[in-house]
Design an enzyme around this catalytic site. Sequence first.
Site, short mmCIF file in Angstrom:
data_model
loop_
_atom_site.label_atom_id
_atom_site.label_comp_id
_atom_site.label_asym_id
_atom_site.label_seq_id
_atom_site.Cartn_x
_atom_site.Cartn_y
_atom_site.Cartn_z
N SER A 21 0.86 -1.18 0.00
CA SER A 21 0.00 0.00 0.00
C SER A 21 0.89 1.23 0.00
CB SER A 21 -0.98 -0.01 1.17
OG SER A 21 -0.32 0.26 2.36
N GLY A 23 0.74 5.82 -0.58
CA GLY A 23 0.10 7.02 -0.08
C GLY A 23 -1.38 7.06 -0.40
N PHE A 24 -1.72 6.55 -1.57
CA PHE A 24 -3.12 6.60 -2.00
C PHE A 24 -3.74 5.25 -2.15
CE2 PHE A 24 -0.61 9.46 -4.79
CZ PHE A 24 -0.94 10.64 -4.17
N VAL A 27 -2.65 -2.13 -2.92
CA VAL A 27 -2.35 -2.96 -4.09
C VAL A 27 -2.62 -4.42 -3.74
CG1 VAL A 27 -0.57 -3.62 -5.76
CG2 VAL A 27 -0.62 -1.29 -4.87
N LYS A 42 -3.95 -2.02 -8.39
CA LYS A 42 -3.80 -0.84 -7.53
C LYS A 42 -5.17 -0.20 -7.37
CE LYS A 42 -0.87 3.29 -7.37
NZ LYS A 42 0.40 3.87 -7.81
N ASP A 134 10.83 10.73 -8.69
CA ASP A 134 10.66 10.09 -7.39
C ASP A 134 11.41 8.75 -7.36
OD1 ASP A 134 9.84 9.89 -4.79
OD2 ASP A 134 7.83 9.16 -5.26
P1 ADP Z 1 1.29 4.82 -4.20
O1 ADP Z 1 1.23 5.42 -5.57
O2 ADP Z 1 0.03 4.99 -3.41
O3 ADP Z 1 2.52 5.26 -3.44
P2 ADP Z 1 2.57 2.45 -5.14
O4 ADP Z 1 2.35 2.42 -6.60
O5 ADP Z 1 3.92 2.96 -4.69
O6 ADP Z 1 1.41 3.25 -4.39
O7 ADP Z 1 2.32 0.99 -4.56
C1 ADP Z 1 2.39 0.72 -3.18
C2 ADP Z 1 3.14 -0.58 -2.94
O8 ADP Z 1 2.42 -1.68 -3.53
C3 ADP Z 1 4.51 -0.64 -3.57
O9 ADP Z 1 5.49 -0.04 -2.76
C4 ADP Z 1 4.72 -2.13 -3.74
O10 ADP Z 1 5.15 -2.72 -2.53
C5 ADP Z 1 3.32 -2.63 -4.06
N1 ADP Z 1 3.15 -2.68 -5.51
C6 ADP Z 1 2.83 -1.65 -6.33
N2 ADP Z 1 2.81 -2.04 -7.61
C7 ADP Z 1 3.10 -3.36 -7.61
C8 ADP Z 1 3.26 -4.34 -8.65
N3 ADP Z 1 3.09 -4.02 -9.91
N4 ADP Z 1 3.59 -5.60 -8.28
C9 ADP Z 1 3.77 -5.93 -6.97
N5 ADP Z 1 3.65 -5.04 -5.96
C10 ADP Z 1 3.32 -3.77 -6.27
#
Ligand code: ADP
Length: 675
Positions: A21, A23-24, A27, A42, A134
């Site tokens: 998970s 900030g928003f 997953v 997501k 980022d």
């Molecule tokens: P946000 O945009 O809310 O910060 P993220 O895209 O960084 O969310 O996703 C949150 C977390 O979910 C990631 O740090 C990762 O651990 C997991 N995650 C995101 N995308 C994937 C993916 N494609 N496959 C596996 N885990 C994922």
Amino acid sequence: MPVESTSELLKHYEVYETIGSGGFAKVKLGIHILTGEKVAIKIMEKKDLGDDLPRVKIEIEAMKNLSHQHVCRLYHVIETSSKIYMVLEYCPGGELFDYIIAKDRLSEEETRVFFCQIISALAYVHSQGYAHRDLKPENLLIGEDHNLKLIDFGLCAKPKGGLGFELLTCCGSPAYAAPELIQGKAYIGSEADVWSMGILLYALLCGFLPFDDDNCMVLYRKITRGKYSNPHWLSPASILLLNQMMQVDPKRRLTVKQLLDHPWVMKGYGTPVEWHSKHPLGHIDEDCITEMAVAFKQSRQRTIQLVSEWKYDQMTATYLLLLAKKHQGRPVRLRAECPMIDPLYSPLQDIQLKKSLRFSEDDDGVHPVVRGSMVFPTDCYDDENPWTPLTPKNTHTTNTPRMKLTSETSEKRRNEIGYSPIIEQGRPRQQKPERRDRTRQNKENLAVTGTDGDVFALPAPRTPMCSRKTKSNRNVATTPNNNITTTSSDANKGAGSATKEVSRRREVDQQQNGQQGELDILAFSPERRSRSLDLAGCQVDSGQKRKGGRVFGSLERGLDKVITMLTPSKKRGPRDGPRKIKAQYNVTLTSQTNADQVLNQILSILPEKNVDFVQKGYALKCHTQSDFGKVTMQFELEVCILQKPEVVGIRRQRLKGDAWVYKHLVEDILSTSSI
Ligand code: ADP
């Protein structure tokens, strides 16, 4: 066009446990029903996104325009009246960050393999006109075959005039931000990315950050001075490369183009990094089209027509997932047992499918399901029994502290959000609140999103965290067999651990440079320790660091490092014993054999570290919160029994919060628990 409900998602995907998970987003692991391929879903609640909605739109637009072997692929976007679902390439290996900390640090050879992939991804992203802005190890996931995949394009920029045009928005995670960016100067996105890549390279080689501090302003000063220590294990060539990338003057910094054939990068390969996309956008694969045409009972021509619309709907997802199968050398086949679903929306089929899938529209929209012979673990916690939501509904949760301040932002705006003036570089500047998180203004993405003023509206002012005096004291018994135990304590606010990171880093500074680092100026108090949980930096005792390093690293070094993400489990009642699992990179091995004893040790230490938790059997869903009750970190600790050797292990998983702070905190908990 938003659809009404979650059924559009469940029509095409089986949805399993939460795997991360941010900030928003939450997953979840999913299975694309037609292809049988795993995907990451997501899930974002529109009402929680508020002013961050543009960020999601920017991310979606960028990901639609990017197709590269080291960039996570977007397959499908579903928008309902309340949620946005992004279906993404699934990366089973977790975050690069966790990989680094599991190993303490990586060898130069292994770093080179990963770093070449990072350069390849960035060269491609830049070639498409985007700056990522980022970059950090949490935003690089390990995919199939140990290949890195770049994620999180929510802060990316695509300046209208091209990447050579200056940007103004200060964003990203403070520890990775380039000096020109934190100084509020106009900057070139690709140059700022190279700085962050330098920090990343340092983190890979060293296992800690070059610039780190509990106090954001001290951190910024360190970054703008650009002085860091070079630990003794770094080779002269690595020191040189780091120095060339972490040049305070962006014009003196290496460019990505120069990185492609840099001697350090090419060592052992002899050829420059290959950065062109192996899977360019828009390519139509005959085999995939044939399979889809047969399955959908459409002509090939019609199938090509539908796929070529690139709507990021079921057609796009099916095509891209079939293509992924083909790239992995697997048969280009849709699942035989699947109903032939019309790619275009059909309410009747929807109803029929609903009958075969178990789901409900809870706050995640879905429940884990078991289908056919595939059994996947459910969350440690039932969705029906979510852990206490401590985040006020109208606040944003963040994965890491991020800045997002536009230099156009007026004095008035700064005052609104509670800045206090400081003097920086000879001119008055406004002190940034220490947790200005997600993007609000992103006028640089005009090329991406158009010029909708509303889209980039400023957020409601946030309360600065600075004056927390007391914290509720909800002490609850810590018996291991309690089903759910919630605790919170203000006792022992981590006093002691705050100063420890300082000594550790000072040691490194002294050893390497024969001088005292500027950390000398800090004298941490227990309150600062509590604050540190909200910031990029974190304090850990030098002893604990070493010991903690072992907790995360060396103990596991002898273990199987293969990252197996699926450990079959069943839903258990509270009286069941601990789960039996295989050793994984995120499991800390203990020398003990009594799981209850280990659990009790952890339970007794959590309140001391200001960690609140919900207990379910042997799993603890933990969180920390800021002075104002905002959840700053969520993670799970689970006491398990390992199969070989048969000892107690602690599975740990970060769900939310700054990765380095999490690392230090869990090390602290496990080492203090004297397990
Ligand atoms: P946000 O945009 O809310 O910060 P993220 O895209 O960084 O969310 O996703 C949150 C977390 O979910 C990631 O740090 C990762 O651990 C997991 N995650 C995101 N995308 C994937 C993916 N494609 N496959 C596996 N885990 C994922």
